[in-house]
Design an enzyme around this catalytic site. Structure first.
Site, PDB file in Angstrom:
ATOM      1  N   ARG A  25      46.192  41.273  38.431  1.00 10.90           N
ATOM      2  CA  ARG A  25      44.822  41.533  37.951  1.00 10.90           C
ATOM      3  C   ARG A  25      44.079  40.208  37.739  1.00 10.90           C
ATOM      4  O   ARG A  25      42.921  40.072  38.097  1.00 10.90           O
ATOM      5  CB  ARG A  25      44.891  42.328  36.641  1.00 10.90           C
ATOM      6  CG  ARG A  25      43.558  42.549  35.977  1.00 10.90           C
ATOM      7  CD  ARG A  25      43.620  43.691  34.997  1.00 10.90           C
ATOM      8  NE  ARG A  25      44.309  43.359  33.761  1.00 10.90           N
ATOM      9  CZ  ARG A  25      44.638  44.244  32.829  1.00 10.90           C
ATOM     10  NH1 ARG A  25      44.379  45.520  33.000  1.00 10.90           N
ATOM     11  NH2 ARG A  25      45.247  43.881  31.727  1.00 10.90           N
ATOM     12  N   LYS A  41      45.350  52.309  33.465  1.00  4.42           N
ATOM     13  CA  LYS A  41      44.404  53.190  32.767  1.00  4.42           C
ATOM     14  C   LYS A  41      42.961  52.904  33.185  1.00  4.42           C
ATOM     15  O   LYS A  41      42.196  53.813  33.460  1.00  4.42           O
ATOM     16  CB  LYS A  41      44.494  52.999  31.238  1.00  4.42           C
ATOM     17  CG  LYS A  41      45.844  53.238  30.630  1.00  4.42           C
ATOM     18  CD  LYS A  41      45.812  53.122  29.106  1.00  4.42           C
ATOM     19  CE  LYS A  41      45.379  51.771  28.575  1.00  4.42           C
ATOM     20  NZ  LYS A  41      46.301  50.666  28.860  1.00  4.42           N
ATOM     21  N   ARG A  75      40.902  37.543  32.292  1.00  3.66           N
ATOM     22  CA  ARG A  75      40.925  37.827  30.855  1.00  3.66           C
ATOM     23  C   ARG A  75      41.850  36.833  30.162  1.00  3.66           C
ATOM     24  O   ARG A  75      42.959  36.596  30.630  1.00  3.66           O
ATOM     25  CB  ARG A  75      41.463  39.246  30.628  1.00  3.66           C
ATOM     26  CG  ARG A  75      40.444  40.302  30.888  1.00  3.66           C
ATOM     27  CD  ARG A  75      41.051  41.669  30.834  1.00  3.66           C
ATOM     28  NE  ARG A  75      41.884  41.912  29.658  1.00  3.66           N
ATOM     29  CZ  ARG A  75      42.326  43.113  29.309  1.00  3.66           C
ATOM     30  NH1 ARG A  75      42.045  44.162  30.049  1.00  3.66           N
ATOM     31  NH2 ARG A  75      43.069  43.261  28.242  1.00  3.66           N
ATOM     32  N   ARG A  95      45.073  53.658  19.593  1.00  9.28           N
ATOM     33  CA  ARG A  95      46.263  52.839  19.823  1.00  9.28           C
ATOM     34  C   ARG A  95      47.193  52.845  18.617  1.00  9.28           C
ATOM     35  O   ARG A  95      48.231  52.188  18.651  1.00  9.28           O
ATOM     36  CB  ARG A  95      45.842  51.409  20.103  1.00  9.28           C
ATOM     37  CG  ARG A  95      45.769  51.044  21.587  1.00  9.28           C
ATOM     38  CD  ARG A  95      45.240  49.639  21.665  1.00  9.28           C
ATOM     39  NE  ARG A  95      45.591  48.901  22.830  1.00  9.28           N
ATOM     40  CZ  ARG A  95      44.753  48.659  23.840  1.00  9.28           C
ATOM     41  NH1 ARG A  95      43.572  49.205  23.868  1.00  9.28           N
ATOM     42  NH2 ARG A  95      45.131  47.885  24.829  1.00  9.28           N
TER      43      ARG A  95
END
Ligand code: AMP
Length: 196
Positions: A127, A13, A139, A88
């Site tokens: 990622r 996304k 993250r 969400r």
């Protein structure tokens, strides 16, 4: 163009939102980015959100919705926006409907990324590695155990949002397993079929 991108963590996304920003000149509204910035700044919202995020749980609806409301009224959203990571929950989707009704800004398209759940862990791992290669901190919630929890949250609380928009006739699906360019073309193709 007012667009929502829906999909599990690692579905792509954020990547597609950034390319939509470039092509359409409308802002990306990522609630994950807003919350991470709030945590970094130790703001009230950040203090409320951090524990939920670190555990892979959703932050309470009212906290996230207040952040989105504050963002949607800014002038750069007048021409449109790409919501990435919001709503969400069905509760958030209902709040968004109310906000957009007040702003007289109806949605054009909800794009749902369909992905093979088995591929998500590998994508999120990638990622993390890419962030590290760029000298950035990965993250903290891109950790395998936290990711499992995020996927459960997605399945239980976010999947019903897809059904909600399906019932409104605004839902479009893209194959999130295709390459970045293929997904981008598919999104452009379907956006060309909806009004701007
Ligand atoms: P993301 O960057 O979109 O993957 O979001 C990272 C984390 O921020 C999520 O795992 C949640 O803890 C929190 N978060 C982001 N967006 C929302 C939302 N719309 N509702 C609740 N929590 C959210």
């Amino acid at each position: 163009m007012r667009i929502i991108l829906l999909g599990p963590p690692g579905a792509g996304k954020g990547t597609q939102a950034k390319s939509l920003v470039e092509r359409h000149g409308i802002p990306q509204l990522s609630t994950g980015d807003m919350l991470r910035a709030a945590v970094e700044q130790n703001s009230e919202v950040g203090l409320q959100a951090a524990a939920y995020m670190n555990a892979g749980n959703l932050v309470p609806d009212e906290v996230v919705t207040a952040a989105v409301r504050a963002r949607l009224v800014q002038s750069d959203c007048r021409r449109g926006f790409i919501l990435d990571g919001y709503p969400r929950t069905v509760e958030q989707a209902l709040s968004l409907q109310d906000m957009l009704r007040e702003l007289e800004a109806p949605l054009d398209a909800i794009i749902s990324f369909t992905v093979d759940e088995d591929a998500l862990a590998a994508r999120v791992e990638k990622r993390s590695q890419e962030a590290q290669a760029k000298g950035q901190a990965p993250r903290s919630d891109d950790d395998p155990e936290v990711l499992k929890r995020r996927i459960v949250e997605y399945r239980e609380k976010t999947s019903p949002v897809t059904a909600f928009y399906g019932a409104l006739g605004l839902l479009h699906s893209v194959n999130g397993m295709a390459t970045i360019d293929e997904v981008a073309s598919e999104i452009e193709r379907l956006l060309s079929t909806v009004s701007s």
